[in-house]
Write a protein that holds these residues in place. Structure first.
Motif, mmCIF file in Angstrom:
data_model
loop_
_atom_site.group_PDB
_atom_site.id
_atom_site.type_symbol
_atom_site.label_atom_id
_atom_site.label_comp_id
_atom_site.label_asym_id
_atom_site.label_seq_id
_atom_site.Cartn_x
_atom_site.Cartn_y
_atom_site.Cartn_z
ATOM 1 N N ALA A 45 0.832 -1.212 0.000
ATOM 2 C CA ALA A 45 0.000 0.000 0.000
ATOM 3 C C ALA A 45 0.860 1.253 0.000
ATOM 4 C CB ALA A 45 -0.922 -0.012 1.226
ATOM 5 N N ALA A 46 1.927 1.239 0.807
ATOM 6 C CA ALA A 46 2.801 2.407 0.894
ATOM 7 C C ALA A 46 3.576 2.617 -0.405
ATOM 8 C CB ALA A 46 3.774 2.235 2.057
ATOM 9 N N HIS A 47 3.988 1.529 -1.021
ATOM 10 C CA HIS A 47 4.796 1.624 -2.246
ATOM 11 C C HIS A 47 3.987 2.167 -3.425
ATOM 12 C CE1 HIS A 47 7.885 0.604 -5.184
ATOM 13 N NE2 HIS A 47 6.943 0.013 -5.916
ATOM 14 N N PRO A 52 -4.246 -2.449 -1.201
ATOM 15 C CA PRO A 52 -4.649 -3.699 -1.845
ATOM 16 C C PRO A 52 -5.993 -4.194 -1.306
ATOM 17 C CG PRO A 52 -2.353 -3.804 -1.146
ATOM 18 C CD PRO A 52 -2.939 -2.573 -0.521
ATOM 19 N N ILE A 53 -6.819 -4.699 -2.197
ATOM 20 C CA ILE A 53 -8.097 -5.297 -1.811
ATOM 21 C C ILE A 53 -7.885 -6.801 -1.652
ATOM 22 C CG2 ILE A 53 -10.470 -5.764 -2.542
ATOM 23 C CD1 ILE A 53 -10.287 -3.179 -4.221
ATOM 24 N N VAL A 85 -5.937 -7.685 -5.193
ATOM 25 C CA VAL A 85 -5.971 -6.827 -6.376
ATOM 26 C C VAL A 85 -5.628 -5.426 -5.909
ATOM 27 C CG1 VAL A 85 -7.423 -5.812 -8.158
ATOM 28 C CG2 VAL A 85 -7.710 -8.221 -7.567
ATOM 29 N N VAL A 86 -4.698 -4.774 -6.596
ATOM 30 C CA VAL A 86 -4.343 -3.390 -6.275
ATOM 31 C C VAL A 86 -4.908 -2.519 -7.387
ATOM 32 C CG1 VAL A 86 -2.489 -1.771 -5.749
ATOM 33 C CG2 VAL A 86 -2.219 -4.192 -5.160
ATOM 34 N N GLU A 99 8.487 -9.494 -4.754
ATOM 35 C CA GLU A 99 9.770 -10.195 -4.862
ATOM 36 C C GLU A 99 10.902 -9.338 -4.303
ATOM 37 O OE1 GLU A 99 11.163 -10.956 -8.868
ATOM 38 O OE2 GLU A 99 11.715 -12.986 -8.289
ATOM 39 N N SER A 100 10.837 -8.026 -4.538
ATOM 40 C CA SER A 100 11.903 -7.124 -4.084
ATOM 41 C C SER A 100 11.939 -6.979 -2.573
ATOM 42 C CB SER A 100 11.738 -5.742 -4.732
ATOM 43 O OG SER A 100 10.689 -5.001 -4.116
ATOM 44 N N ILE A 101 10.822 -7.220 -1.898
ATOM 45 C CA ILE A 101 10.802 -7.128 -0.428
ATOM 46 C C ILE A 101 10.861 -8.520 0.200
ATOM 47 C CG2 ILE A 101 9.642 -4.895 -0.355
ATOM 48 C CD1 ILE A 101 7.028 -6.344 0.286
#
Length: 221
Positions: A45-47, A52-53, A85-86, A99-101
């Motif tokens: 959400a912050a990124h 996100p739902i 779903v975002v 993946e990056s986090i």
């Protein structure tokens, strides 16, 4: 840590989520939720600046058994998974950020409505389903089987038939370019969808699905 919450007593878990967001759709009693999972969703959400739902959180054993293509040992049953779903963000971008986090469980799935959603779970060991190494996506068919659409299939052209063509049709549907006729036959509708995709991506518009078109569909740079 997974904690239990009563369904009829929602508890605020973070800035954007309460235990109600993860409750089983069947309406059963307690809702287990992993703190790590909530933390992952808040980071997303912050990124992206969009919350996100959660379309599917905890699933009891009965609900999980009713869910098409669900693994009997799904992390949804443990309260450690969420399908999300975002709004406004392609699920593949969500998966890349996850993946990056260092999220260990990441999946890209095609829903019955023809769109992708992202599966995330807080499993302790890495398993990036349908994602790791950009090997391809496993497309659930309505008949219960799964078809792999990957980099390692033949060049698909007008007039061809087969499971790989059907997987191409589902992949195009996930991009909003193909709506019906998942019959595994590369006919006029499939060709038009391929050409529309190629045009949108700046590829040579020849109507066949070769390596360059396939790499773009799979999100491989």
């Amino acid at each position: 840590m997974v904690k239990l919450y009563k369904r009829n007593v929602p508890v605020k878990l973070s800035e954007h989520y309460s235990s109600k967001d993860f409750a089983c759709e069947c309406g059963c009693g307690e809702t287990p939720v992993d703190d790590r999972l909530v933390e992952i969703l808040e980071k997303i959400a912050a990124h992206f600046g969009v919350v996100p739902i959660v379309t599917s959180g905890y699933r009891c054993l009965k609900e999980n058994a009713r869910t098409p293509h669900a693994n009997p040992k799904s992390y949804h049953v443990e309260g450690m998974a969420a399908d999300i779903v975002v709004p406004g963000i392609h699920p593949r971008a969500v998966a890349k950020y996850a993946e990056s986090i260092e999220v260990n469980g990441i999946g890209l799935y095609l829903s019955a409505s023809g769109g992708y959603f992202t599966h995330l779970d807080s499993r302790p060991r890495e398993k990036r389903q349908y994602w790791k190494g950009h090997e391809g996506i496993l497309v659930p068919t309505f008949g219960g089987r799964e078809i792999k659409f990957s980099l390692n299939v033949r060049v698909l052209q007008y007039g061809m038939q087969g499971d790989d063509v059907k997987a191409l049709q589902y992949a195009l549907a996930g991009r909003g370019l193909y709506e019906s006729g998942f019959d595994g036959h590369f006919g006029p509708g499939t060709k038009r969808a391929v050409m529309a995709f190629q045009k949108s991506e700046g590829l040579d518009v020849d109507g066949s699905c070769g390596p360059a078109t396939r790499r773009k569909l799979l999100g491989v740079e």
